[in-house]
Write an enzyme that holds these catalytic residues in place. Structure first.
Site, PDB file in Angstrom:
ATOM      1  N   SER A  14       0.796  -1.240   0.000  1.00 34.66           N
ATOM      2  CA  SER A  14       0.000   0.000   0.000  1.00 34.66           C
ATOM      3  C   SER A  14       0.821   1.280   0.000  1.00 34.66           C
ATOM      4  O   SER A  14       0.268   2.354  -0.198  1.00 34.66           O
ATOM      5  CB  SER A  14      -0.942   0.019   1.206  1.00 34.66           C
ATOM      6  OG  SER A  14      -1.881  -1.007   1.082  1.00 34.66           O
TER       7      SER A  14
ATOM      8  N   LYS B 287       0.335   3.410  -2.953  1.00 36.83           N
ATOM      9  CA  LYS B 287      -0.827   4.283  -3.130  1.00 36.83           C
ATOM     10  C   LYS B 287      -0.441   5.758  -3.172  1.00 36.83           C
ATOM     11  O   LYS B 287      -1.137   6.572  -3.762  1.00 36.83           O
ATOM     12  CB  LYS B 287      -1.836   4.029  -1.995  1.00 36.83           C
ATOM     13  CG  LYS B 287      -2.443   2.629  -2.038  1.00 36.83           C
ATOM     14  CD  LYS B 287      -3.256   2.302  -0.775  1.00 36.83           C
ATOM     15  CE  LYS B 287      -3.770   0.865  -0.820  1.00 36.83           C
ATOM     16  NZ  LYS B 287      -4.443   0.469   0.432  1.00 36.83           N
TER      17      LYS B 287
ATOM     18  N   TYR C 197      -4.145  -2.960 -10.016  1.00 36.95           N
ATOM     19  CA  TYR C 197      -3.960  -2.687  -8.585  1.00 36.95           C
ATOM     20  C   TYR C 197      -3.032  -3.711  -7.926  1.00 36.95           C
ATOM     21  O   TYR C 197      -2.133  -3.355  -7.162  1.00 36.95           O
ATOM     22  CB  TYR C 197      -5.326  -2.671  -7.903  1.00 36.95           C
ATOM     23  CG  TYR C 197      -5.279  -2.468  -6.422  1.00 36.95           C
ATOM     24  CD1 TYR C 197      -5.043  -1.211  -5.874  1.00 36.95           C
ATOM     25  CD2 TYR C 197      -5.481  -3.533  -5.543  1.00 36.95           C
ATOM     26  CE1 TYR C 197      -4.992  -1.016  -4.506  1.00 36.95           C
ATOM     27  CE2 TYR C 197      -5.443  -3.349  -4.175  1.00 36.95           C
ATOM     28  CZ  TYR C 197      -5.204  -2.099  -3.653  1.00 36.95           C
ATOM     29  OH  TYR C 197      -5.163  -1.906  -2.297  1.00 36.95           O
TER      30      TYR C 197
ATOM     31  N   TYR D  49      -4.379   3.821   8.001  1.00 35.06           N
ATOM     32  CA  TYR D  49      -5.703   3.250   8.241  1.00 35.06           C
ATOM     33  C   TYR D  49      -6.252   3.746   9.569  1.00 35.06           C
ATOM     34  O   TYR D  49      -6.145   4.939   9.866  1.00 35.06           O
ATOM     35  CB  TYR D  49      -5.646   1.704   8.201  1.00 35.06           C
ATOM     36  CG  TYR D  49      -4.935   1.195   6.980  1.00 35.06           C
ATOM     37  CD1 TYR D  49      -5.406   1.499   5.697  1.00 35.06           C
ATOM     38  CD2 TYR D  49      -3.776   0.429   7.086  1.00 35.06           C
ATOM     39  CE1 TYR D  49      -4.747   1.048   4.568  1.00 35.06           C
ATOM     40  CE2 TYR D  49      -3.113  -0.032   5.956  1.00 35.06           C
ATOM     41  CZ  TYR D  49      -3.615   0.282   4.708  1.00 35.06           C
ATOM     42  OH  TYR D  49      -2.963  -0.172   3.607  1.00 35.06           O
TER      43      TYR D  49
ATOM     44  N   VAL E 298       1.240  -3.455   3.942  1.00 33.38           N
ATOM     45  CA  VAL E 298       1.086  -4.696   4.689  1.00 33.38           C
ATOM     46  C   VAL E 298       2.335  -5.594   4.557  1.00 33.38           C
ATOM     47  O   VAL E 298       2.483  -6.574   5.296  1.00 33.38           O
ATOM     48  CB  VAL E 298      -0.219  -5.399   4.232  1.00 33.38           C
ATOM     49  CG1 VAL E 298       0.007  -6.142   2.930  1.00 33.38           C
ATOM     50  CG2 VAL E 298      -0.762  -6.304   5.312  1.00 33.38           C
TER      51      VAL E 298
END
Lengths: 309, 309, 309, 309
Positions: A64, A67, A191, A243, A261
């Site tokens: 992630s 992103k 993705y 998060y 992660v």
């Protein structure tokens, strides 16, 4: 401020000795095999000086953290119209929650939870075939880090494609609200490849350097984004980068950051340095346990927290 | 950086001319009568220099801005055990939402949403009668701002006590989970008085100066909190200070801030200045519409955003 | 009780004259084209006598009414172990809500909301290819109604497969919790075919007759389920047969029933009759507007409500 | 059908021998002291014949069973305008959940969850002082059961008033949406007294007899409600009478019923009998464990389920 290299060495020694290294993510089979004893950290000053300790040159799955780069890329292509698809608020829920999507009619809260990042990837896919979009993302990350050897780990991408049911649910759900333009298989194909980018701490810190230096990579001399956009991406990383543990990260570390992660975290000390850390074991929020601890020590000892000396 | 006084004058002129001033809060009858044309701004540098424009010396109801001061007071009395009662994460919901409280068994997400602030006030009440606790809070705010004339507006406090059904619901709900130690009537009696504190922008900016100056008020020379605690309170303000509009405030302004439904906002530029702005009309999230706009212009023109120059 | 045929004629005349016929479902393109003026009703007594009015022999897409038959089939194959996959409580949410699935870890609340019916279909698929499972379902419905001409409408099934993103989201989401055994494409392939079954009111009423007659079809003489299971399926239809309008249906009609988005409703008067009604326009809960009205009049005039004469 | 008295004796013997009697409610201190070994059952046929076993004449706290009687009373006073305040759908959540209230702007889903019953009580209070409203409710229940000795247990009412924080939260929350006309203290003062009504199974079964006999008490000859209203109240009991265990109760027992946290259940076999059972131990949904088991056996052996013989 003390000597930075000595500080990184000290952090590496201290944290490597800790027994509780967190839990390696198991829901992506390929990642479950990583040795939790890995630990790497790289700091690149805005003058381009490099400091490293531990496994700082060993590539890992950035997941992630990617992103941040796809958001930057999509903003470059679509400008602020991107915000019609995705919000800018912390979610108050887990990284893969679908509840908020139903209450808010398919519009993800921010570009750093899974749903939001999928929506951003869908924008990058516009007018492209999946393979082309993957190529564009890889090239963009190579450009950011000034390193053409960066690639995606095909085994990881394949593993996620086979088991990423939750991401398929998020994509199909957004599509039911007409929030995605492409079939879930295509968007997620891209993705999963962006998440499977394999980078070392050194490469990652270089890639994030534009965020520490007002939008311009001081090593390559390339202008990546405007000064204002760099500031705004940093704000989003602060608010939403970890998060439902973003508040905790701000409280303890005080730097904009984005975790993955795979155990990587990219953190930005505006005007000072870009920092990448990697330790595969995760805490309860899915963020690197020792990586967060390393950044907490680093921010405290350097006084780099944006919230005061 | 341009001349700060000229900048404040310019902001005042520009924003006073705007037609859309937002909507004055109506759910507290006493506040509904305020003229939406008011606009005041005060900036106090860490060297103690004052800059002001507009109604900067007119007292208004600071409402939820008080939560920063009660948090500081309660941390002083109870230390980090306070965090057993309340979390440190953005809520992802409205300021008065009760949904999260049910899902998380009566523990509010952070000290700046109503439920969390009520839990903090309940701690300040420990070992006191309500009247004593109110006195302690007023004295603490007088100490912070170096101004003994500050008082609470009894009419506002009474008005909220008579109509604050939602806050009573939050308090009773937390009590059902054993998260408050005192009867709802007592805790809310104190809470409504802290919200009814009447302060001018000038007083408010002085009161917040310790947060811009590493925990120490440079005007009075008093030490308020440790350097680390000041940083952490700033982090909480950034993450949670504007309810479900916190992400937007960080994106646009880039400073730790706390808003109140009376139209006030306290913002902190660490190492630089404490800023208070007041414009009674609110945006959709319950934050001052013109106050936010003023801070956005100020941050942009001064380069004070914590996220980059 | 008055003459039943005269009553049906009267209902048909009365309701056909109503201006407000509700709104035909538009989210399945093939269904959006149906003329909202259709109205049919069929009642089959437990002695096998048929009463009909209006378009009672015109086939329509039974959609979610099929869930009663697939539940019956799956209970026959898997017995009460089926309840490990799906609950027996009303959902309190819309037919296609995914929120409850997240809160309850992928276990649907009952077999009559979409997620629950998909889980039931997944069980029917066990050990079969999708085509075989579809065949088994069609054959079972033919057996129930004693009519071998019943088929699925391929255009409707195809239309749903191309646009049923929300159902794909539900299936992928359950799969992420290991609640489905087959790929979403397979399970939904079967599911969309069961929903696309085309039946007339007459056929539908025959198919449901076993539920009115203690588990045994009195026309064919076949035993379908035990007396106890018939009772239990009726209970489930009462509690959950009309999504979040089930309470309203029980209040107004007082009979176990199951509606479909095609405008059909199957209702059961235990010990008396099986009733099917069809009117394509829907109310706000997605249930047939005139169909519900027809059943309300029928129940009132016959005294068939299970809740008292 | 077998001999009813013998059946009750058999049920009493069988269930009294069970080891797992569930857990007595502890959140109301006065109720926590009740001996879980109590078990009583009373059946009154629509012809007035009484059958009893166990502690059928020992009074217990009927708690939420009272909601059936206050709904009946409020409907008599306010007619269907009552439904402006409260809905008719199962909640899909626990008896004391506040989440739904926020999502649906303070309107409770049905009159049998706590929030809904409080809203109904608030209507009964209209134009009265709390003491008068309590008197009216007690008199109404005496009238229904034909027994003037019925009273409320003051110790229980007082106990609930002192500890019923969750109910205060619900009331204050509804009041914040203008859904209650009276101060929470007044409405809950009445509510806690209605819940504290002490009745035996025999009295309770008599009180519910009008629901089994089309609205008319066949023993006293009094008309209580219209035939249609009796049917509708039964429908509401079926759909919502056991909180989030209502589906399970319908599935297993198949009769309209209303449970109370004191361990009582009133069940209605329309056209046949009114049934009251009492066993203080509760299951996970807050409904009497052995009471439910008793009704399941009774319904099965008598064939009284409304869903088929």
């Amino acid at each position: 401020m003390e000597d930075l290299q000595a500080l990184l060495d000290d952090i590496h020694t201290t944290l490597s000795a800790r027994d509780d290294k967190g839990k390696v993510a198991t829901y992506i089979p390929e990642l479950a095999r990583i040795d939790p004893a890995h630990f790497g950290i790289a700091v690149i000053g805005v003058d381009g000086t490099e400091y490293m300790a531990g496994d700082a040159e060993l590539p890992f799955s950035i997941q992630s953290v990617s992103k941040v780069f796809t958001l930057t890329l999509a903003l470059g292509k679509h400008g602020d119209s991107l915000w019609n698809r995705v919000g800018r608020e912390p979610s108050g829920t887990a990284f893969n929650s679908i509840v908020q999507l139903e209450f808010e009619k398919g519009r993800p809260r921010n570009p750093f939870i899974n749903a939001g990042a999928i929506a951003v990837t869908d924008l990058i896919l516009s007018g492209h075939k999946p393979r082309e979009a993957i190529g564009e993302i890889v090239n963009f990350v190579r450009f950011l880090s000034g390193d053409d050897t960066i690639t995606t780990d095909q085994a990881v991408a394949k593993s996620e494609n086979a088991t990423g049911f939750r991401n398929f649910a998020l994509a199909q759900f957004m599509r039911s609200f007409d929030r995605l333009d492409h079939p879930a298989e295509h968007t997620l194909g891209v993705y999963f490849h962006q998440c499977a980018l394999a980078m070392s701490c050194r490469q990652l810190a270089h890639a994030g350097l534009y965020l520490a230096a007002n939008g311009r990579n001081p090593v390559s001399g390339s202008s990546v984004v405007s000064r204002e956009r760099a500031r705004r991406i940093n704000a989003l990383m602060m608010m939403c980068g970890h998060y439902d543990g973003s508040g905790e990260f701000a409280y303890r570390v005080g730097l904009p950051g984005k975790s993955g992660v795979g155990g990587g975290i990219l953190a930005v000390a505006p005007g000072k340095a870009s920092i990448a850390v990697w330790a595969p074991g995760l805490n309860d929020y899915g963020n690197s346990l020792l990586g967060t601890a390393a950044l907490e020590i680093l921010a405290k000892r350097t006084g780099w927290s944006v919230f005061g000396l």
